[in-house]
Design a protein around this motif. Structure first.
Motif, mmCIF file in Angstrom:
data_model
loop_
_atom_site.group_PDB
_atom_site.id
_atom_site.type_symbol
_atom_site.label_atom_id
_atom_site.label_comp_id
_atom_site.label_asym_id
_atom_site.label_seq_id
_atom_site.Cartn_x
_atom_site.Cartn_y
_atom_site.Cartn_z
ATOM 1 N N GLY A 430 5.762 -7.546 -7.575
ATOM 2 C CA GLY A 430 5.078 -7.185 -6.346
ATOM 3 C C GLY A 430 3.648 -6.766 -6.609
ATOM 4 N N SER A 431 2.892 -6.669 -5.565
ATOM 5 C CA SER A 431 1.539 -6.165 -5.706
ATOM 6 C C SER A 431 1.165 -5.532 -4.385
ATOM 7 C CB SER A 431 0.580 -7.291 -6.044
ATOM 8 O OG SER A 431 0.676 -8.269 -5.040
ATOM 9 N N LYS A 432 0.091 -4.796 -4.447
ATOM 10 C CA LYS A 432 -0.340 -4.097 -3.233
ATOM 11 C C LYS A 432 -0.780 -5.112 -2.188
ATOM 12 C CE LYS A 432 -0.851 0.244 -4.996
ATOM 13 N NZ LYS A 432 -0.482 1.508 -4.450
ATOM 14 N N GLU A 436 -1.798 -1.879 2.882
ATOM 15 C CA GLU A 436 -1.533 -0.603 2.237
ATOM 16 C C GLU A 436 -2.788 0.232 2.113
ATOM 17 O OE1 GLU A 436 1.199 -0.028 -1.441
ATOM 18 O OE2 GLU A 436 1.026 -2.149 -0.945
ATOM 19 N N PHE A 447 10.258 1.471 7.313
ATOM 20 C CA PHE A 447 10.494 0.966 5.969
ATOM 21 C C PHE A 447 10.749 -0.536 5.956
ATOM 22 C CE2 PHE A 447 13.319 -0.108 2.497
ATOM 23 C CZ PHE A 447 12.540 0.305 1.437
ATOM 24 N N ASN A 448 11.577 -0.999 6.894
ATOM 25 C CA ASN A 448 11.919 -2.423 6.923
ATOM 26 C C ASN A 448 10.694 -3.296 7.053
ATOM 27 O OD1 ASN A 448 14.630 -2.189 6.612
ATOM 28 N ND2 ASN A 448 14.994 -1.804 8.792
ATOM 29 N N VAL A 451 8.760 -3.558 3.820
ATOM 30 C CA VAL A 451 9.393 -4.521 2.931
ATOM 31 C C VAL A 451 9.038 -5.937 3.368
ATOM 32 C CG1 VAL A 451 11.597 -5.405 2.126
ATOM 33 C CG2 VAL A 451 11.292 -2.958 2.452
ATOM 34 N N ARG A 454 5.544 -6.859 2.481
ATOM 35 C CA ARG A 454 5.428 -7.155 1.049
ATOM 36 C C ARG A 454 5.956 -8.560 0.739
ATOM 37 N NH1 ARG A 454 3.320 -3.300 -1.468
ATOM 38 N NH2 ARG A 454 3.958 -1.126 -1.332
ATOM 39 N N ASN A 455 7.103 -8.888 1.358
ATOM 40 C CA ASN A 455 7.673 -10.210 1.101
ATOM 41 C C ASN A 455 6.771 -11.318 1.615
ATOM 42 O OD1 ASN A 455 9.885 -9.306 -0.224
ATOM 43 N ND2 ASN A 455 11.159 -9.181 1.612
ATOM 44 N N ARG A 458 4.235 -11.881 -0.756
ATOM 45 C CA ARG A 458 4.691 -12.400 -2.043
ATOM 46 C C ARG A 458 4.699 -13.932 -2.077
ATOM 47 N NH1 ARG A 458 10.149 -10.920 -5.300
ATOM 48 N NH2 ARG A 458 11.018 -10.701 -3.223
#
Ligand SMILES: Nc1ncnc2c1ncn2[C@@H]1O[C@H](COP(=O)(O)OP(=O)(O)OP(=O)(O)O)[C@@H](O)[C@H]1O
Ligand SMILES: [Mg+2]
Lengths: 827, 233
Positions: A430-432, A436, A447-448, A451, A454-455, A458
């Protein structure tokens, strides 16, 4: 083709033969009549031997003057050997120009002059639209003088519809037109002059007689003064009176003759290219252009997606074989040996797919599409020769798509040592993400969603592809539905909001007074007429720049400009504000303005059947979806043409607007001697409806293709996503995520991307629809470009449903994942 | 009172000729608060047993009663709920989500649990206060295993199950992980079960169950467990 309203004389035939660039010229005769017991009008033409020859489908061509070969479309209505009876507009078995009214059917033919199945052309018989045609022997006509001349040129090259061909033909026609017009005028003048000369000599003779008579009268007067022989005198006086009456009669006869001669209808030699005289030819060309537009737009989207899908799948396949490659290399296989499998696999799948595609693409699909498109036409033997060029191009592209990515990924791997290769590839770390760095947003995300974001970050390529696939799907759906809505919309708007009249009855204003009166009385007596108004109607043409053929325009001059909006709503296409007919310009229809690049204040050059050109100033542009029209006030007509309007038509608005009733009214009008033709406002309606039914197939194809597109893209990507992240999914399953939560863990991102794709698809779809609806309609029509919001919702919801179906399939797959098995293996 | 009671539990894979009895009539009980170590050779059936205890798999036969409830015949959904509420799991290969930071990996577990602990405090407890914002790839193996333990603890489970938690770690790191687990057990009075094939660490446990060939070979209670720091192997 040259058509004349009277017979073409021997001298004129010779003149036409010597027109420049003529390769072949063939003269013929034709006559329209009504089939007894129906309201179908038929055009009987003399058989041709050189140009526009008729192809016999069954039976034979007529040999006797009482035989006919009918259109092959009539095969279901008539049998060979049967007789067909024809009548004139009044239902009498007496047709001027034809020797017989009963014909024996001897065969069935097809003709390239009649490509359409219905509405073959305008006629003065029956309802005003030609229903069918027949071929008769030349001797069936009472006059030996032909009325049409078919011409082929020696200086044209290229295929029909190619611009080289069409331009040259039009140039020839333009060049010839002027000469023919002069010729026709000259002949007209000649006939008139000859007639007048005759009348003049008759007049002088009459005058001499008159003089003699008045001399006798004077003598008698003198005699009576002398009052000799009363009885003799009385007899002489009686004779003088009788003579005077005779002379007066002769004089009135001469005057009427002179009048008819001065009003002698102009002789027209109208020369038209195939595009103008053969409606079917033009429409078929337009339809072909429409297919061209579609086939140049849609496949690009599919191609793009196909390329992306095969790229991803094939490179993914190479990645999956990573360890295998490592082992092979470790065992001592050469790099080429290890690559070989990808070469073979890629080639095999590429070739197989191309073969299947070539088979479908040159056989089944074109046939289906052609069937839908040619619904209005009689085009025999449709051919689908396999196109070597396109097939090879497709094979090359598909091979590139299947081999290149696999070999490339494998090649990149081969750079690594076998030992490295045998270990599984470490998952992408992962990466920032950018978001963020914006804590005020990031910290408020659940939270979901963190995630998910981030995905998303990615797998950027996949994100791009999902959006693109969904975008394409939505855009295609919007376009598919939009095409239908736009055309459906035309019919509604055109006939509910714009055109309110149903029939224009055109009569001969120079007809004998009593016949004209009969005609007008018929109109007054017609049952079921809501409103009627007097107009001048003329069909004129105009040739916009950069277009290789003429546009037909209906020129309408209403006698009363104040109540004309009751018959045709003239309104600004965008503001819908009512337009008025002014005394210093014309109102033209929207599509004509677009084609001619004309704005309000510009000039338009129009040409009548004689080829006389007139320049009119455009004072308004009105909303109209089918057909070009030009409206002007009587005052402006006077200004442009230099004489006042000679009204020649009645515009009728019927209570019952059904096609049947309109046909009934048209028939009653054409039955009159003074009638020229009846123009039905719903002629265009039938055409649009036919196109619509053809398009329904196409829309279905588009929708199926779009759905498949969405499925393939979403399925491929989600599948790859799931297999790649199987370990992650097992982990969260172990943590106690419920099945739906697990599915959402991977699918939430696809869903967000789908939503983004749908939204972008709305924009793309609106654009694509706009582009296609501007290019798709034929030159005489335009579509309503507004997209209904229901279209957006339907397309959006459909796409999301596809997405949900894919999700359901994936949910099933995810829930069957053996979590323990996945977690057992080494990282 | 027995917190865990396993009765006549068997796990049989395949049938007929190919039948494998991974667990064969296993019986034992574990009291509340015990730190249990399950030892045995490779292929003995330890992982199978642990998976069944953790509600990840169902036994073929027998009863598995945890806190008074027999989970042996739970439906898949009930098992998930059981895992979600009551179980913390630590794997040999950490199984962290590479895409999430250490903190987020822990949050992943805490956010589905009704009485989760404060994530940051748990991170501090496992000694990763400074590395919370790092991604797994930026952490050492030991640190990653600490994240995995934090993830298991943060859910505040009744039962912490660890399958070879030190299997991929070096001696010192392994030792510190075991210390962490022992301390957790002592401080929270919660049950911790550690599966290992390393018999040397038996002495750290209150209860040692030795498994061989799918059967319980030995079941010993140890009244004086040694702190991990003092164990050498
Ligand atoms: N899904 C399965 N299908 C068939 N046999 C299995 C399956 N899972 C485990 N086994 C078998 O059950 C037995 C016990 O396996 P288990 O994974 O519990 O051993 P283990 O004690 O954890 O060994 P290790 O210390 O190597 O991890 C082994 O013989 C294994 O082959
Ligand atoms: Mg094991």
């Amino acid at each position: 083709m040259i058509t004349s309203n009277t017979g073409i004389t021997k001298a004129d035939q010779n003149y036409m033969r010597k027109l420049p660039h003529i390769k072949t010229i063939e003269f013929g005769t034709r006559k329209d009549a009504v089939i007894k017991g129906t309201d179908k009008s038929i055009r009987l033409s003399s058989n041709t031997t050189k140009l526009s020859t008729n192809k016999v489908v069954s039976g034979r061509l007529p040999k006797e003057s009482n035989e006919v070969a009918l259109s092959n479309r009539e095969k279901s209505n008539y049998k060979i050997g049967q007789t067909i009876q024809l009548v004139n507009n009044k239902g009498k078995a007496n047709i001027s120009g034809l020797k017989n009214t009963t014909y024996k059917v001897v065969g069935f033919v097809t003709s390239s002059d009649y490509l359409k199945k219905e509405n073959l052309g305008v006629t003065s018989a029956g309802t005003g639209q030609l229903a069918t045609f027949g071929i008769v022997n030349r001797r069936a006509f009472s006059s030996k003088q032909p009325t049409v001349a078919r011409i082929s040129y020696d200086n044209v090259h290229g295929n029909s519809y190619s611009s080289a061909y069409e331009n040259q033909v039009q140039k020839n026609v333009d060049n010839t037109e002027k000469r023919l017009n002069d010729r026709a005028k000259k002949r007209h003048a000649q006939i008139k002059a000859a007639g007048l000369a005759k009348l003049d000599t008759a007049q002088t003779r009459l005058n001499q007689q008159k003089q003699k008579l008045s001399q006798t009268k004077n003598q008698l007067k003198a005699a009576s003064a002398q009052a000799v022989q009363r009885s003799q005198l009385k007899a002489a006086q009686k004779q003088v009176a009788a003579n005077q009456a005779k002379l007066q009669k002769a004089q009135s006869k001469l005057t009427t003759q002179r009048q008819t001669l001065t009003n002698l209808p102009a002789i027209t030699y109208q020369i038209q290219s195939r595009n103008d005289y053969n409606e079917g030819y033009n429409q078929f060309g337009e339809d072909a252009k429409r297919i061209d537009v579609l086939s140049n737009t849609f496949p690009i989207i599919f191609f793009a997606v196909a390329i992306l899908v095969s790229l991803t799948t094939m490179s993914r396949m190479a990645e999956e074989k990573r360890q295998e490659i490592g082992t092979l290399r470790a065992l001592g296989y050469s790099k080429f040996d290890t690559l070989k499998i990808f070469l073979i696999y890629g080639t095999a799948s590429g070739l197989l797919g191309s073969a299947l595609g070539a088979w479908l693409g040159t056989g089944l699909l074109p046939r289906r599409i052609f069937a839908a498109y040619a619904a209005n036409f009689v085009i025999p033997n449709f051919q689908t020769p396999p196109s070597g060029f396109w097939i090879s191009l497709s094979i090359i592209i598909s091979l590139l798509c299947t081999i290149a990515p696999a070999v490339w990924s494998a090649f990149l791997m081969l750079k690594d040592q076998p030992a490295v290769l045998m270990l599984p590839k470490p998952p992408k770390s992962g990466s920032k993400v950018l978001l963020e760095r914006m804590p005020f947003i990031w910290n408020h995300l659940s939270f979901n969603y963190k995630v998910t974001i981030r995905n998303l970050a990615r797998y950027k390529e996949r994100m791009f592809m999902t959006i693109l696939g969904v975008l394409g799907c939505t855009a295609l759906l919007i376009t598919g539905f939009g095409i239908r809505d736009s055309l459906n919309g035309i019919v509604d708007t055109q006939y509910k909001d714009i055109i309110h009249y149903d029939v224009i009855g055109v009569y001969n204003p120079d007809a004998a007074q009593n016949k004209k009166a009969d005609y007008l009385k018929t109109v007054d007596d017609l049952a079921g007429v809501k409103h009627d108004t007097t107009v001048y109607y003329e069909s004129v043409t105009s040739r916009p720049k950069r277009i290789d053929h003429n546009q037909n325009i209906s020129m309408i001059v209403p006698k009363s400009t104040t109540n004309f909006n009751q018959f045709v709503t003239l309104r600004n296409p965008s503001t819908k504000k009512t337009l008025r007919l002014t005394d210093n310009g014309v109102v033209i229809t929207q599509k004509l303005a677009t084609l001619s690049h004309i704005k309000v204040g510009d000039y338009l050059m129009v040409k009548n059947a004689n080829g006389d050109k007139h320049r009119v100033s455009v004072s308004g542009i009105t909303e109209m979806y089918a057909g070009h029209s030009l409206y002007m006030s009587p005052a402006y007509y006077h200004k442009v043409f230099g004489h006042s309007v000679n009204y020649n038509a009645k515009m009728l608005m019927l209570k019952d607007r059904s096609a049947k009733n309109i046909d009934r009214v048209s028939r009653e009008l054409t039955r009159q001697d003074a009638s020229i033709t009846a123009i039905q406002s719903d002629d265009a309606k039938a055409t649009i409806n036919n196109i619509l039914s053809g398009l329904n197939h196409l829309v279905l194809i588009i929708i199926v293709a779009a759905s498949m597109l969405a499925f393939v893209v979403l399925f491929t990507l989600t599948n790859i996503n799931v297999s790649e992240r199987i370990r992650e999914l097992s982990t969260i399953k172990v943590l106690g995520f419920y099945p739906m939560e697990v599915v959402m863990y991977v699918y939430r991102e696809t869903f967000i991307l789908s939503l983004a794709g749908v939204l972008l698809g709305f924009i793309g779809g609106a654009w694509l629809h706009n582009y296609i609806m501007q290019t798709l309609p034929p030159e005489t029509a335009m579509a309503d470009l507004t997209l209904l919001w229901t279209n957006f919702t339907t397309s959006g919801v459909m796409t999301l449903i596809f997405s949900i179906i894919v999700m359901a399939i994936m949910a099933y797959k995810i829930n069957r994942v053996d979590m323990l098995g996945a977690l057992k293996s080494v990282d | 009172m027995a917190y865990i009671e396993v009765r006549n539990e068997s796990k049989i894979y395949g049938s007929g000729e190919q039948e494998v009895r991974a667990n064969d009539n296993v019986n034992f009980t574990i009291s509340k608060g015990e730190l249990t170590v399950i030892v045995g050779a490779s292929g003995a059936g330890k992982s199978t047993l642990l998976n069944i205890l953790g509600g990840m798999d169902s036994p073929t036969k027998g009863q598995v009663i945890i806190n008074g409830k027999d989970i042996a015949n739970y439906s898949s959904r009930k098992m998930t709920t059981f895992r979600r509420r009551s179980i913390g799991f630590v794997f040999q290969f950490y199984n962290l989500i590479p895409n999430l930071t250490a903190l987020e990996n822990v949050e992943l577990a805490s956010q589905i649990s009704p009485d989760a602990l404060d994530v940051k405090k748990v991170m501090a407890d496992v000694g990763l206060k400074q590395r919370m914002a790092n991604f797994p790839a930026q952490l050492s193996g030991g640190e990653q295993q600490r994240v995995a333990i934090a993830r298991a603890i943060a859910k505040n489970p009744e039962l912490l199950l660890c399958d070879e938690p030190t299997g991929a770690l070096d001696y010192q790191t392994g030792k510190s992980i075991l210390t962490l687990l022992q301390n957790f057990s002592r401080q929270t009075k919660k049950n911790v079960i550690i599966v290992t094939h390393n018999g040397m660490i038996k002495s750290m446990a209150d209860h040692v169950i030795e498994i061989g060939d799918g059967k319980v070979k030995q079941d010993i209670l140890n009244s004086k467990p040694t702190p991990v720091e003092q164990i050498e192997w």
